[in-house]
Design a protein around this motif. Structure first.
Motif, mmCIF file in Angstrom:
data_model
loop_
_atom_site.group_PDB
_atom_site.id
_atom_site.type_symbol
_atom_site.label_atom_id
_atom_site.label_comp_id
_atom_site.label_asym_id
_atom_site.label_seq_id
_atom_site.Cartn_x
_atom_site.Cartn_y
_atom_site.Cartn_z
ATOM 1 N N ARG A 23 -15.950 39.187 37.869
ATOM 2 C CA ARG A 23 -15.667 40.625 37.817
ATOM 3 C C ARG A 23 -14.158 40.927 37.833
ATOM 4 O O ARG A 23 -13.708 41.929 37.277
ATOM 5 N N SER A 24 -13.382 40.045 38.453
ATOM 6 C CA SER A 24 -11.948 40.293 38.642
ATOM 7 C C SER A 24 -11.058 39.296 37.914
ATOM 8 O O SER A 24 -9.861 39.217 38.200
ATOM 9 N N PHE A 25 -11.623 38.531 36.976
ATOM 10 C CA PHE A 25 -10.820 37.463 36.374
ATOM 11 C C PHE A 25 -10.140 37.915 35.086
ATOM 12 O O PHE A 25 -8.913 37.947 35.011
ATOM 13 N N ASP A 31 -13.852 47.557 29.665
ATOM 14 C CA ASP A 31 -14.643 48.382 30.597
ATOM 15 C C ASP A 31 -14.147 48.246 32.044
ATOM 16 O O ASP A 31 -14.740 48.793 32.965
ATOM 17 N N GLY A 32 -13.063 47.504 32.239
ATOM 18 C CA GLY A 32 -12.471 47.410 33.576
ATOM 19 C C GLY A 32 -13.106 46.330 34.437
ATOM 20 O O GLY A 32 -12.727 46.148 35.600
ATOM 21 N N ILE A 33 -14.075 45.607 33.863
ATOM 22 C CA ILE A 33 -14.782 44.557 34.606
ATOM 23 C C ILE A 33 -14.641 43.231 33.856
ATOM 24 O O ILE A 33 -14.910 43.162 32.649
ATOM 25 N N PRO A 79 -25.518 42.320 31.421
ATOM 26 C CA PRO A 79 -24.727 42.781 30.270
ATOM 27 C C PRO A 79 -23.285 43.150 30.640
ATOM 28 O O PRO A 79 -22.397 43.084 29.789
ATOM 29 N N LEU A 80 -23.044 43.467 31.904
ATOM 30 C CA LEU A 80 -21.662 43.717 32.343
ATOM 31 C C LEU A 80 -20.770 42.519 32.030
ATOM 32 O O LEU A 80 -19.585 42.669 31.735
ATOM 33 N N THR A 444 -9.552 50.816 32.760
ATOM 34 C CA THR A 444 -9.206 51.030 34.168
ATOM 35 C C THR A 444 -9.928 49.984 35.003
ATOM 36 O O THR A 444 -11.156 49.955 35.031
ATOM 37 N N PRO A 445 -9.190 49.111 35.708
ATOM 38 C CA PRO A 445 -9.851 48.069 36.503
ATOM 39 C C PRO A 445 -10.777 48.664 37.561
ATOM 40 O O PRO A 445 -10.461 49.699 38.145
#
Ligand code: ISL
Ligand code: CA
Length: 563
Positions: A23-25, A31-33, A79-80, A444-445
């Motif tokens: 999620r943060s890599f 989409d910020g993810i 799907p995220l 936007t993160p």
């Protein structure tokens, strides 16, 4: 030491594992993810760093109540993050760099949106009713026991439809699976085999020592004035855990010829049992994550900060080195997605950030065991300067805050705890470069980027041979070639020195000596250790001091010598 294993079974003893919190890599679609394609894009960076294994935090289908640790389909990708095809591509491309992928296996609980739970809650006589842990209310109408959840409140959630409670050690959207049920266990092993057949090299097993619950689920100890009791010490390392882990080994790993490895997350495990679990003769797990050393600065609960005490750290890590020295194997870590950033926690994240980051890396990597690097640790990333509760996203933090407010507690003290120990410190986006949003995302993160990305980032460090990144590269490279570093016996020196962390590693007539000044002041000591043939291996100041038993070290200086 467990040298009785064939060489091809021990590849992970000379490997370094890199943990990715997807999620943060790296986010590729704005989409910020972060997503799986983002990991594929950065394989070159990871190969340059030299890591051998990537552990991915969960990317399965999930309502994301606990950022993916609540899984609604173990055999599909959310799907995220992308698709199964993306993961297949990641496995293949990583292999081209000699990097293996391991998945996070979260089978103490599932999501409440998993079809298994949807069925289980549908009626008392549903065939999957027993796949979860259901209990009626007590005679007086109260909950089945007094346990508190890791994420605040009770572990019991009332189900109106079937008029029973279900157990959730974590959030109420994470109902615990019932490992007493053999069909459930079979379904888990089938799923694990499906992933291994797909080409993953093993699993990090989430809270795996919680799967065997204490029979009867008795009340836990309850402190006066507390709403709940503590069931955790009762239900961790339960009576059937050994049996379940051995069955899993038999059904999943034993029949395989290819290389794989397993690491079980085991909060509350003691070194004696960890030795048993990681002894290959017992056919359970290759390594465990224990939590003793990351609890030394926490008092009554994880938010209660105690001063850092180097003596406690040395005592704890030294004990585990010795205990797991002969038969078992240690995993070595400072950081993961649940822990604050190590330079902020036990180093110095201002004046001596780079020096202390390198010292911390050196001390850890020269212990015996398999080291884990959590994304951004190789850059010396720091905690985030949180000032407001609205900046946090983690349910653990937000639930605790709500509880403090509801009880009229001290919210300022709670905020201090979150700043120090909040899990979002580890979860801010990876700092790739100095641009807006650190090159993590074009959107936007999901969680704000640390403002210090302007000077702490991968682009800058990859281009600077003196950086923390390059220092980690050397540590990682050395483990693959240096048998003393990988297999040597560990001995703590100066055990009662509260500023110096010093130890040796020895194998045959070769040895390594690690000397680290864990403080902001210059120190002088006399070492009862003299050899003429010492050669410098690693050092974090520009000029390396030649070995001298009249030891003098500058602030946060670390030096490693070889004989
Ligand atoms: O984070 C912790 C300290 O607050 C631990 O108690 C943590 O919850 C525990 O180590 C279990 O962690 C794992 O399982 C959780 C998940 O939230 C964590 O991210 C995961 O690492 C539930 O799946
Ligand atoms: Ca994305």
């Amino acid at each position: 030491m467990a040298e009785n294993q064939p060489e091809n079974a021990v590849w992970w003893k000379t490997s370094t594992v890199y943990q990715i919190y997807p999620r943060s890599f790296a986010d590729t679609n704005g989409d910020g993810i972060g997503d799986v394609r983002g990991i594929i894009d950065r394989l070159g960076y990871l190969a340059h760093l030299g890591v051998d294994v990537l552990w991915l935090s969960p990317i399965y289908k999930s309502p994301q109540d606990d950022n993916g640790y609540d899984i609604s389909d173990y055999q599909d990708i959310d799907p995220l993050f992308g698709t199964l095809a993306d993961v297949d591509e990641l496995i293949t491309k990583a292999k081209e760099h000699n990097i293996r992928i391991i998945m996070d296996l979260v089978v103490n609980h599932s999501s409440d949106e998993h079809p298994w739970f949807v069925e289980s809650r549908s009626s008392k006589d549903n065939p999957k009713r027993d796949w979860y842990i259901w209990r009626p209310a007590r005679e007086d109408g109260s909950r089945p026991n007094n346990w508190s959840s890791f994420f605040s409140g009770s572990v019991w959630e009332w189900d109106e439809h079937t008029q029973e409670y279900f157990l959730h050690l974590f959030s109420k959207k994470q109902p615990d699976l019932n490992w007493e049920n053999p069909e459930l266990r079979r379904a888990v092993y089938d799923m694990m085999n499906w992933w291994l057949d797909r080409g993953v090299a093993g699993f990090r097993m989430d809270v795996i020592n919680l799967i065997s619950k204490v029979p009867g689920l008795p009340d836990g100890e309850q402190e006066p004035g507390h709403e709940f009791g503590n069931g955790f010490p009762l239900t961790a390392n339960g009576p059937r855990l050994t049996e379940f882990l051995q069955e899993m080994h038999r059904e999943v790993f034993a029949p395989r010829k290819e290389a794989f490895f397993t690491v079980g997350e085991c909060p509350g495990i003691r070194a004696e049992y960890a030795t048993e679990v990681t002894n290959p003769d017992n056919a359970m797990l290759d390594m465990v994550f224990q939590f003793e050393h990351v609890g030394i600065d926490q008092g009554n609960g994880k938010w209660d900060e105690l001063p850092f005490d180097l003596l406690k750290l040395k005592e704890s890590l030294g004990y585990w080195q010795t205990q797991l020295g002969e038969a078992g194997w240690n995993s070595l870590y400072w950081n993961n997605h649940d822990q604050p950033r190590i330079v902020s926690r036990w180093g110095n994240d201002t004046e001596y950030r780079e020096l202390s980051a390198k010292l911390l890396g050196t001390v850890l990597h020269f212990h015996r065991g398999t080291p884990y690097v959590y994304q951004g640790e190789e850059l010396g990333m720091t905690n985030f300067p949180f000032t407001d509760i609205n900046q946090f996203q983690d349910l653990e933090t937000l639930n605790h805050y709500r509880e403090v407010v509801a009880h009229g507690g001290d919210t300022a003290a709670a905020m201090n705890g979150f700043r120090k120990f909040g899990r979002d410190n580890a979860r801010t986006p990876m700092q790739w470069d100095g641009s807006v949003d650190a090159g993590f995302s074009k959107g936007t993160p999901w969680l704000a980027v640390n403002p210090n990305h302007e000077h702490i980032n991968a682009a800058q460090q990859v281009g600077d041979p003196r950086s923390v990144f390059h220092y980690y590269r050397r540590l990682i490279a050395l483990r693959k070639t240096d048998r003393v570093m990988a297999f040597g016996d560990f001995e703590m020196l100066l055990p009662s020195d509260s500023q110096v962390y010093a130890f040796t590693r020895t194998l045959g007539d070769e040895g390594l000596l690690v000397l680290a000044n864990w403080s902001n002041e210059a120190i002088e000591r006399t070492l009862e250790f003299a050899r003429a043939d010492m050669v410098t291996v690693m050092h974090n100041y520009e000029d390396a001091p030649a070995f001298d038993s009249a030891l003098s070290l500058r602030p946060w200086e670390v030096v490693v010598y070889r004989w």
